[in-house]
Design a protein around this motif. Structure first.
Motif, short mmCIF file in Angstrom:
data_model
loop_
_atom_site.label_atom_id
_atom_site.label_comp_id
_atom_site.label_asym_id
_atom_site.label_seq_id
_atom_site.Cartn_x
_atom_site.Cartn_y
_atom_site.Cartn_z
N LEU A 253 9.56 26.37 -7.85
CA LEU A 253 8.35 26.34 -7.75
C LEU A 253 7.68 26.91 -9.01
O LEU A 253 6.38 26.19 -9.44
CB LEU A 253 7.97 27.48 -6.71
N ALA A 254 8.38 27.69 -9.71
CA ALA A 254 7.72 28.09 -11.26
C ALA A 254 7.68 26.99 -12.15
O ALA A 254 6.77 26.67 -12.79
CB ALA A 254 8.65 29.16 -11.75
N CYS A 255 8.85 26.21 -12.05
CA CYS A 255 8.87 24.71 -12.83
C CYS A 255 7.67 23.90 -12.70
O CYS A 255 7.15 23.26 -13.59
CB CYS A 255 10.09 24.20 -12.87
N GLN A 256 7.44 23.75 -11.40
CA GLN A 256 6.44 22.70 -10.87
C GLN A 256 5.02 23.28 -11.45
O GLN A 256 4.15 22.36 -11.72
CB GLN A 256 6.35 22.85 -9.48
N GLY A 289 8.38 18.47 -4.01
CA GLY A 289 7.15 19.04 -4.40
C GLY A 289 7.20 18.99 -5.55
O GLY A 289 5.99 18.88 -6.47
N PHE A 290 8.36 19.58 -6.62
CA PHE A 290 8.39 19.53 -7.98
C PHE A 290 8.06 18.37 -8.49
O PHE A 290 7.42 18.16 -9.45
CB PHE A 290 9.78 20.10 -8.10
N TYR A 291 8.99 17.40 -8.28
CA TYR A 291 8.63 15.80 -8.76
C TYR A 291 7.49 15.20 -8.46
O TYR A 291 6.88 14.19 -9.34
CB TYR A 291 9.86 15.03 -8.39
N LEU A 292 6.75 15.55 -7.60
CA LEU A 292 5.48 15.05 -6.93
C LEU A 292 4.43 15.35 -8.31
O LEU A 292 3.38 14.72 -8.65
CB LEU A 292 4.93 15.54 -5.78
N ARG A 293 4.69 16.33 -9.09
CA ARG A 293 3.98 16.74 -10.10
C ARG A 293 3.91 15.90 -11.32
O ARG A 293 3.15 15.79 -12.32
CB ARG A 293 4.04 18.41 -10.63
N PHE A 294 5.18 15.09 -11.14
CA PHE A 294 5.27 14.23 -12.31
C PHE A 294 5.50 12.76 -11.98
O PHE A 294 4.59 11.87 -12.57
CB PHE A 294 6.63 14.64 -13.02
N ASP A 295 6.00 12.45 -10.75
CA ASP A 295 6.24 10.97 -10.71
C ASP A 295 6.96 10.75 -9.19
O ASP A 295 7.99 11.45 -8.87
CB ASP A 295 7.49 10.38 -11.56
N VAL A 296 5.95 10.38 -8.31
CA VAL A 296 6.06 10.31 -6.81
C VAL A 296 7.31 9.46 -6.43
O VAL A 296 8.16 9.64 -5.55
CB VAL A 296 5.02 9.65 -6.29
N SER A 297 7.76 8.49 -7.39
CA SER A 297 8.88 7.64 -7.07
C SER A 297 10.00 8.46 -7.18
O SER A 297 11.16 8.22 -6.42
CB SER A 297 9.03 6.50 -8.01
N THR A 298 10.28 9.40 -8.14
CA THR A 298 11.26 10.25 -8.08
C THR A 298 11.54 11.31 -6.74
O THR A 298 12.61 11.37 -6.43
CB THR A 298 11.27 11.14 -9.48
#
Length: 948
Positions: A253-256, A289-298
């Protein structure tokens, strides 16, 4: 809360009544009520029934003495209720069998601790704190396993003072050194927002385990101290502790939030190596949720690899696709979820309904609605509201209304959504009616209701009074004049062109933002208050709010003609210098400015260089070509446009406005066919229909205009005005009056434009008295203040009727200063009556107002020619040459095989001019042979044209 029996007897506090033998009386009910048939039974009745009541309770609980149970009875709340009745007394007694009173004997600490644990299982935090308070009052201290439960209850209830009191009470005792108690204190302080106190407790702990570290790390993340949370994790690693699933969830959550992709990937690898993904679905959901901040495919890869998926995982993936605009994929996941038998909740519903709304999938939206009914989600007002908005965005007003009308419960959000739906569909009167109905039914409107209603005021016939009424109501109701409501008021007054009200509303704002300043600048610019707008623009530059792209758009509105070209270029340079984002709106505004200021080349460079031109960009460019009388260029651009984007109603209305002559009839018919073929896209659009009525009338096909008007499913005042204006153009004054009377009979309120068209129709048809009657009715019956156009129309009416003296007296009696159009109408009347003396006086006034208008000179020349004063005619021609004034010659045209052929007086530029003039001479000879004698009508060739 009072629970009353059907006889409406007030509740009695059973604990107090039985413990005191009826000596006291309390109206508060905790879990048991004693109901009698009397509203206020006499005390002797209660005393007589006391022994029977005790027997009932002793039989229920199987005890010989009730006194140890009363505290538990008082502390318990809720639960499943069952009723028993005393067969002798007929006394109904309601008790809670789920929460049986568990208050132990006062000298058994273990039983007190058990009671707290029991309340914990029941999730009754209030009962936990009540029991703890009673323990403390008896000098009993909870053990190290119970005290954390009490602190957790304090955290959930946000009982800060109670938690701090517990902390103080255990200082110096053995409990403060217990790792479980210390962890509970850290958790309590962090959840209540006191992160420094949590850190202080943590630092003083002699023993710290993974749970302790998790409590503090989670606390820092919860309080938005993300970097500190990550640093704590590093410190935890140095102490040799191994992170668990709760640790990685907090870290992710923090990294997100701080966009720390590298560390997030490291944590992902740790979870994979240690099997956390398979053990705890929360870890996988957090990774999604974390990867959604960067790339939805991941995120999708994580989701597909999850062995155990919870409903939260599915919801996160669907919501992720919705957030990035991939609505189709969101819907596909939902279908897979449904086919796989995964039970979904209202959160799933909300995300899927939003996807249907954005994707335009009405059919699936209807099926989702049916599923919501089947799964009882339709009782959730959030779901109902989302469905209503989905139907609205998918163009189904009928389904929106049906859902609203059949909903058993309507909150203010539902009313707001339905009002907004009516406004989006252009049903402004219906929106107003619904707002009135809302208030009639006792639903208290909120700030959003007022904001929605304010957005409709510009479209209402009496929009300004309605808007001011809403403004006053908001103040009277004590609504907070925040930025949201304040900006809506500014926007409403700006759209209604009430610059003084905009300035006043801006001055009354408690706080403002850049939107507030932009709106005020735009209002000043639209009202020709250029210097004030620029002064405000400079104030924005010096304020905390720096100009953005919309500030530039607002100030660009002051650049209206060729004289402002250098100013416009300076603004363009300002944008480049200060690196202001040139979004689509600003690019369109700059192109628009260059077109208005006569720099078509720069405008086209900006337009053609924009990679993602939208509909507004095309419409603005087409509108500018039409305003500049470059109809051919506008049509070429329109033909290019339809190959790139789908035109809307604004495009169609713009193109129709270029069809102003009978030669454009074919073009109008082609456009009508184009819109009819795309009926599924345009649907019924009243503004387009009204534009076609007006265009057909201008192009000479009044029959087509009448046909469209008669087939309209609904009409507004603009529809009637278009029809009446059409009759005026065609000299059908009687039909115009009949339409006016029918409009009144149908309940429509005429406005200033209606009367102007009707009076002008009377003027062109010789209906002098009827025209005067309409003018007086407008002022006296409908309380409409005449404008200069109305005065000019009456002058023209009297002049055409040969009543020149009345026309002159009417002008002299005007309540406002006549402008050039009024004097020109009176001058035109002088031509009919050959009154050269009055014409000379009027001409002097016209020259003062419009010294460079050649039409005024030619109009006086025609009056002299009609009176046979040729010397004065030549003198005026000399003045025109000296001043360098030229009036464009009259043009006639004919359309042959979609080709427009233009002709002017004496023009020989046409390729077939020799044949044309030969035919003309042949026709003149033929009519002379038939007895026609041409009159001396040389003055007509200079005719300025009739008024209106």
């Amino acid at each position: 809360m009072h629970r009353r029996c059907p006889t409406t007897a007030p509740a009695r506090n059973l604990e107090t009544h039985l413990a005191t033998g009826g000596a006291t009386h309390c109206n508060r009910l905790e879990t048991a009520t004693l109901c009698t048939g009397d509203a206020h039974p006499p005390w002797h009745q209660i005393c007589h029934k006391q022994q029977a009541t005790k027997k009932i309770f002793m039989a229920i609980f199987g005890v010989a003495d009730l006194s140890p149970w009363w505290v538990g009875v008082a502390g318990a709340k809720g639960g499943r209720l069952q009723s028993v009745a005393d067969p002798k007394m007929g006394l109904p007694v309601t008790v809670s069998l789920q929460k049986v009173p568990l208050t132990p004997k006062q000298n058994h600490p273990k039983e007190w601790n058990s009671t707290i644990k029991h309340h914990t299982k029941l999730k009754d935090d209030h009962a936990i704190l009540t029991t703890y308070t009673q323990m403390v009052s008896l000098g009993i201290t909870p053990d190290s396993t119970t005290l954390p439960l009490v602190l957790k209850a304090c955290a959930r209830l946000n009982a800060v003072e109670s938690g701090k009191s517990i902390h103080s009470s255990i200082l110096g005792t053995s409990l403060i050194g217990d790792v479980r108690v210390g962890t509970a204190l850290v958790d309590f302080y962090s959840k209540c927002g006191f992160i420094d106190e949590a850190r202080a407790v943590f630092d003083e702990m002699g023993e710290r385990d993974v749970v302790s570290w998790n409590a503090l790390i989670s606390g820092y993340v919860r309080c938005c101290h993300y970097e500190e949370g990550v640093l704590l994790f590093r410190e935890m690693e140095r102490e040799g502790l191994k992170p668990n699933s709760r640790t990685v969830v907090a870290l992710l959550l923090a990294c997100q939030e701080i966009l720390e992709l590298r560390l997030g990937r490291e944590i992902h690898g740790y979870c994979y190596r240690n099997g956390l993904l398979d053990l705890d679905p929360h870890v996988g959901t957090t990774l999604i949720g974390f990867y959604l901040r960067f790339d939805v495919s991941t995120s999708r890869l994580v989701f597909d690899l999850m062995v155990v998926r919870s409903i939260v995982s599915w919801n996160a993936m669907i919501a992720g696709y919705v957030d990035v605009g991939d609505y189709l994929e969101a819907l596909k996941i939902f279908v897979s979820m449904h086919v796989g038998g995964v039970h979904f909740d209202s959160v799933t519903m909300l995300a899927v309904i939003q996807a249907c709304a954005e994707f335009g999938y009405l059919r699936l939206g209807v099926q989702i609605h049916q599923l919501a009914i089947k799964l009882k989600c339709i009782d959730d007002l959030y779901v109902v509201n989302a469905l209503l908005n989905m139907y609205s965005e998918n163009g189904s007003l009928e389904l929106s209304c049906k859902l609203f009308d059949t909903s058993p419960t309507l909150d203010v959000a539902m009313w707001n959504s339905m009002i907004s739906t009516y406004i989006n569909f252009g049903c402004y009167e219906e929106a107003l009616s619904l707002f009135v109905s809302m208030r009639t039914k006792g639903i208290r409107e909120d700030e959003r209701t007022i904001v929605i209603m304010l957005s409709s005021c510009a479209e209402l016939a009496d929009g300004l009074p309605k808007g001011k009424g809403l403004h006053a109501h908001a103040i009277k109701s004590g609504m907070k004049m925040d930025i949201f409501l304040g900006n809506a008021l500014l926007s409403m007054y700006t759209e209604l062109n009430c610059v003084e009200d905009v300035q006043k509303a801006f001055a009354e704002l408690r706080s403002s933002d850049i939107i507030s300043w932009n709106t005020l600048i735009l209002a000043l610019a639209h009202n020709k208050m250029r210097s004030e707008a620029w002064k405000l623009f400079r104030m924005v530059q010096d304020s905390e709010f720096k100009p953005n792209s919309y500030t530039i758009i607002s100030i660009l509105a002051t650049c209206e003609d060729e004289t402002c070209l250098n100013i416009g270029r300076s603004l363009h340079g300002f944008v480049v210098k200060h690196a202001i984002e040139v979004n689509l709106s600003l690019n369109t505004a700059l192109s628009d400015m260059y077109m208005k200021c006569g720099d078509e080349v720069s405008a086209r460079i900006l337009f053609e260089g924009c990679p993602n031109r939208d509909l507004i960009s095309w419409n603005a460019m087409i509108a500018n070509y039409i305003k500049g009388n470059q109809t051919h260029e506008a049509l070429l651009l329109f033909n290019r446009m339809i190959s790139e984007v789908e035109p809307d109603s604004v495009t169609v209305v713009n193109i129709l406005s270029s069809c102003t002559e009978p030669a454009n009839l074919t073009q109008c018919q082609c456009l009508h066919a184009y819109v009819t073929k795309r009926d599924s896209y345009f649907g019924f659009n009243l503004s387009i229909a009204n534009a076609f009525i007006m265009t057909y009338a201008r192009c000479g096909s009044m029959q087509s205009a009448e046909k469209i008007f008669e087939t309209l499913p609904r009409r507004n005042i603009i529809s009637w005005n278009a029809l009446i204006t059409g009759y005026r153009m065609h000299g059908r004054g009687c039909d115009a009056i009949l339409a006016f009377l029918q409009m009144i009979e149908d309940g429509y309120q005429p406005n200033g434009v209606t009367f102007l068209s009707a009076i002008s129709a009377c003027s062109h048809s010789g209906l002098i008295e009827k025209g005067l009657e309409l003018f007086h009715s407008m002022v006296q019956d409908f309380k409409i203040k005449p404008e200069l156009a109305h005065y000019g129309c009456i002058v023209d009416l009297l002049g055409r009727g040969g009543r020149l003296d009345e026309a002159r007296e009417f002008v002299e009696s005007m309540l406002i200063e006549p402008d050039a159009s009024v004097w020109r109408a009176l001058l035109s009347a002088c031509r009919v009556n050959c009154d050269t003396k009055l014409a000379e006086n009027i001409f002097e006034k016209l020259v003062e107002l419009e010294p460079m208008n050649p039409g005024n000179y030619i109009l006086l020349s025609n009056i002299y020619a009609a009176a046979g004063r040729w010397l004065e005619v030549r003198q005026i021609r000399t003045w025109l040459r000296e001043k360098g004034l030229n009036k464009p010659p009259g043009i006639s045209w004919i359309v042959v095989r979609s080709q427009v052929h233009y002709f002017t007086v004496g023009d020989v530029s046409h390729p077939q001019s020799v044949k044309i003039y030969a035919n003309l001479r042949s026709l003149l000879c033929s009519i002379k042979e038939n007895g026609y004698v041409p009159e001396d009508l040389c003055w007509i060739s200079h005719d300025e044209g009739e008024y209106g």
